[in-house]
Scaffold this active site. Structure first.
Site, PDB file in Angstrom:
ATOM      1  N   TYR A   1      -1.823  -0.419  10.645  1.00  0.00           N
ATOM      2  CA  TYR A   1      -1.915  -1.521   8.834  1.00  0.00           C
ATOM      3  C   TYR A   1      -0.356  -0.859   8.072  1.00  0.00           C
ATOM      4  O   TYR A   1       0.291  -1.407   7.606  1.00  0.00           O
ATOM      5  CB  TYR A   1      -3.350   0.062   8.058  1.00  0.00           C
TER       6      TYR A   1
ATOM      7  N   SER B   1       0.937  -1.266  -0.071  1.00  0.00           N
ATOM      8  CA  SER B   1      -0.207  -0.430  -0.313  1.00  0.00           C
ATOM      9  C   SER B   1       0.763   1.661   0.073  1.00  0.00           C
ATOM     10  O   SER B   1       2.096   1.184   0.525  1.00  0.00           O
ATOM     11  CB  SER B   1      -1.263  -0.050   1.677  1.00  0.00           C
TER      12      SER B   1
END
Ligand code: 8X3
Length: 249
Positions: free
Chosen positions: A148, A135
């Site tokens: 995350y 990501s």
């Protein structure tokens, strides 16, 4: 020769879009996920080139069972796409839930490395490829990204490490690092908050799951001497903000 892709998390978003994209190009597709009915629906749509493998990446025994049960025609895997992953919450670290952090680590890190470890011998045998879904959160910290972002930084660095170790085997490894993309991912992150979802995506022309699927299809079908190490994508509407500076009153 027909190629086979195994996609984790094929019940939604990027995974579903990839299943459709690769199947439409004649690949055999193994899709994993916990929700059997969604995998069955995908099979009804895609046809016999799709094999639904119901399992949970956080449950090692269920992964082993699903791999052991692969029909002969799907047993040789050329491409592993470690797509299953999630974000939970956008709260600052000091008010996040430890359970949420542990679930993200179990799925995004432990599940990903466990499956990769299981499939490495097959991938080496077929001079295959691994695509890991990282990501932009691996590259750029943002408030509420805490664990995350940490898991995705792990995925990115694990991908580079794999490349190093797989030197000379012909196996390719890529870290895909998407930014704002419209999918159920955000509903999971906010616990189903449709208003936040609408606010986040309203007018943003976010990336779509099909954009990610197309990118990964491109990466996977480049000539075998080419390795895309890392690929960061954002919608045109997304870029960087200034650093924040806290000042005493
Ligand atoms: C998802 C992209 O911007 O929410 O990995 O971190 S972002």
């Amino acid at each position: 020769m027909t190629k086979t892709i195994l996609i984790t998390g094929a019940t939604a978003g990027f995974g579903q879009a990839m299943a459709r994209r690769f199947a439409s190009a004649g690949w055999q597709v193994i899709g994993t996920g916990r929700r059997a009915e969604r995998l069955e629906a995908l099979k009804a749509e895609v046809g016999d080139s799709f094999h639904p493998a119901v399992c949970d990446v956080t449950d090692d025994a269920s992964m082993t069972e699903a791999l052991d049960a692969l029909p002969e025609a799907f047993a040789g895997i050329d491409l592993l796409v470690n797509n299953a992953g999630l974000a939970l919450g956008t709260a600052p670290a000091q008010s996040s839930k430890l359970d949420d952090w542990q679930t993200m680590i179990a799925t995004n890190v432990t599940g990903l490395v466990s499956l990769t470890h299981k499939l490495l011998p097959k991938l080496i045998e077929r001079r295959g490829a691994i695509v890991n879904l990282s990501s932009i959160a691996a590259n750029w910290p943002y408030p509420g990204g805490n664990v995350y972002g940490g898991t995705k930084a792990f995925v990115q660095q694990f991908s580079r490490g794999l490349r190093s170790d797989l030197h000379g085997t012909g196996v390719r490894v890529t870290s895909i690092e998407p930014g704002l993309c419209e999918s159920e991912f955000t509903l999971v992150r906010t616990g189903g908050d449709q208003a936040s979802y609408d606010k986040l995506y309203g007018g943003a022309h976010a990336l779509q799951p099909e954009d990610i699927a197309e990118t990964i299809f491109w990466v996977a079908t480049l000539p075998p001497h080419m390795n895309i190490n890392q690929l960061e994508l954002m919608p045109v509407s997304q870029s960087w903000a200034p650093f924040q500076v806290h000042r005493d009153a």
